[in-house]
Design a protein around this motif. Structure first.
Motif, short mmCIF file in Angstrom:
data_model
loop_
_atom_site.label_atom_id
_atom_site.label_comp_id
_atom_site.label_asym_id
_atom_site.label_seq_id
_atom_site.Cartn_x
_atom_site.Cartn_y
_atom_site.Cartn_z
N GLY A 21 0.82 -1.21 0.00
CA GLY A 21 0.00 0.00 0.00
C GLY A 21 0.85 1.26 0.00
N VAL A 22 1.95 1.23 0.73
CA VAL A 22 2.85 2.38 0.80
C VAL A 22 3.45 2.69 -0.58
CG1 VAL A 22 5.11 3.14 1.71
CG2 VAL A 22 3.38 2.19 3.26
N VAL A 23 3.74 1.66 -1.36
CA VAL A 23 4.38 1.87 -2.67
C VAL A 23 3.39 1.82 -3.83
CG1 VAL A 23 6.61 1.03 -1.85
CG2 VAL A 23 5.03 -0.56 -2.98
N GLU A 24 2.12 1.69 -3.53
CA GLU A 24 1.11 1.52 -4.58
C GLU A 24 1.19 2.58 -5.68
OE1 GLU A 24 -3.72 1.01 -5.02
OE2 GLU A 24 -2.83 1.26 -3.05
N ASN A 25 1.35 3.83 -5.30
CA ASN A 25 1.34 4.91 -6.28
C ASN A 25 2.73 5.44 -6.62
OD1 ASN A 25 -1.51 4.93 -6.59
ND2 ASN A 25 -1.65 5.94 -4.60
N VAL A 26 3.77 4.73 -6.21
CA VAL A 26 5.12 5.13 -6.55
C VAL A 26 5.37 4.76 -8.01
CG1 VAL A 26 7.58 4.73 -6.11
CG2 VAL A 26 5.98 4.88 -4.19
N THR A 27 5.78 5.73 -8.79
CA THR A 27 6.04 5.48 -10.21
C THR A 27 7.39 4.80 -10.40
OG1 THR A 27 7.16 7.59 -10.59
CG2 THR A 27 4.74 7.57 -10.83
N GLU A 28 7.58 4.25 -11.58
CA GLU A 28 8.88 3.64 -11.90
C GLU A 28 10.00 4.68 -11.75
OE1 GLU A 28 9.59 0.42 -12.66
OE2 GLU A 28 7.52 -0.29 -12.78
N GLU A 29 9.72 5.91 -12.17
CA GLU A 29 10.73 6.96 -12.09
C GLU A 29 11.04 7.31 -10.64
OE1 GLU A 29 7.87 7.25 -14.03
OE2 GLU A 29 8.93 6.64 -15.84
N GLU A 30 10.02 7.44 -9.81
CA GLU A 30 10.23 7.74 -8.39
C GLU A 30 10.98 6.60 -7.69
OE1 GLU A 30 6.33 10.50 -7.40
OE2 GLU A 30 6.13 8.32 -7.39
N ALA A 31 10.70 5.39 -8.11
CA ALA A 31 11.33 4.22 -7.49
C ALA A 31 12.83 4.17 -7.75
CB ALA A 31 10.68 2.94 -8.01
N GLU A 32 13.31 4.96 -8.70
CA GLU A 32 14.74 4.98 -9.05
C GLU A 32 15.52 6.06 -8.30
OE1 GLU A 32 16.06 2.54 -10.93
OE2 GLU A 32 14.01 1.78 -10.95
N ILE A 33 14.84 6.97 -7.66
CA ILE A 33 15.50 8.10 -7.01
C ILE A 33 16.28 7.64 -5.78
CG2 ILE A 33 15.10 10.28 -5.77
CD1 ILE A 33 12.59 10.64 -7.57
N ILE A 34 17.52 8.10 -5.70
CA ILE A 34 18.36 7.85 -4.52
C ILE A 34 18.72 9.22 -3.94
CG2 ILE A 34 20.46 6.80 -3.59
CD1 ILE A 34 20.52 4.99 -6.08
N PRO A 35 17.98 9.66 -2.93
CA PRO A 35 18.27 10.97 -2.34
C PRO A 35 19.64 10.99 -1.64
CG PRO A 35 16.10 10.18 -1.68
CD PRO A 35 16.81 9.03 -2.33
N LYS A 36 20.16 12.19 -1.48
CA LYS A 36 21.43 12.36 -0.77
C LYS A 36 21.31 11.73 0.62
CE LYS A 36 24.81 15.78 0.60
NZ LYS A 36 25.21 17.15 0.59
N GLY A 37 22.33 10.97 0.99
CA GLY A 37 22.34 10.31 2.29
C GLY A 37 21.84 8.88 2.26
N PHE A 38 21.32 8.43 1.12
CA PHE A 38 20.82 7.06 0.98
C PHE A 38 21.72 6.29 0.02
CE2 PHE A 38 17.18 9.38 2.45
CZ PHE A 38 16.49 8.49 3.25
N ASN A 39 21.76 4.98 0.21
CA ASN A 39 22.56 4.12 -0.67
C ASN A 39 21.73 3.46 -1.76
OD1 ASN A 39 24.93 4.51 0.84
ND2 ASN A 39 24.30 2.95 2.29
N ASN A 40 20.42 3.34 -1.52
CA ASN A 40 19.57 2.58 -2.43
C ASN A 40 18.26 3.32 -2.67
OD1 ASN A 40 21.23 0.19 -2.83
ND2 ASN A 40 20.93 -0.15 -0.64
N ASN A 41 17.47 2.76 -3.56
CA ASN A 41 16.19 3.37 -3.90
C ASN A 41 15.04 2.45 -3.49
OD1 ASN A 41 16.12 1.36 -5.94
ND2 ASN A 41 16.98 2.75 -7.46
#
Length: 153
Positions: A21-41
């Motif tokens: 449910g948390v990821v239900e509306n996450v797009t493929e493009e959003e799922a690829e984002i690695i914000p500063k301070g994170f190692n993975n998406n």
């Protein structure tokens, strides 16, 4: 009254539904984002959750689990999205795999939850113990996914 195995599978299915449910509306493009301070998406975290559950079952039973071999190279401990290839599952593919995993595990291992195996390095020696550990692990990655989503706002 439900027995503890029924409760365990109810929890596994419930927590899995929550994360989906948390990821239900996450797009493929959003799922690829690695914000500063994170190692993975987000995509990596979902694939890692799927893989981890099978790897720990495999570690206890010493039997080949139902996860494709390439998942280790994409989503194993120490990997990152830099290891992805064109064959790496998409968000939609991962969501389908994650949705079906609790039922697959129940069908394959539901009657063997208390079967004794040689202990892992963490001392787990039953599939029941593995599922308890992997539910906890999934919660850790759920928080990471929630944090990743916050960074996208």
């Amino acid at each position: 009254m439900k027995n503890r195995h029924e409760v365990l599978f109810t929890q596994l299915e419930s927590y899995r539904s929550y994360i989906l449910g948390v990821v239900e509306n996450v797009t493929e493009e959003e799922a690829e984002i690695i914000p500063k301070g994170f190692n993975n998406n987000i995509r990596w975290n979902l694939g890692h959750i799927y893989l981890d559950q099978y790897l720990w079952i495999q570690a206890v039973t010493k039997e080949k689990a139902g996860v494709p071999e390439q998942f280790q190279a994409w989503f194993g401990y120490g990997t990152s999205p830099a290891d992805f290839t064109p064959e790496t599952p998409t968000m939609e593919e991962l969501k389908k795999l994650l949705k079906g995993q609790p039922a697959e595990i129940k069908a394959q291992y539901g009657e063997r939850l208390e079967e004794e195996f040689a202990p892992t390095e963490m001392g787990m020696h039953t599939i029941e113990q593995v599922l308890i550990r992997t539910i906890f692990h999934e919660g850790m990655h759920l928080q990471t996914i929630l944090d990743l989503k916050k960074c996208m706002r």
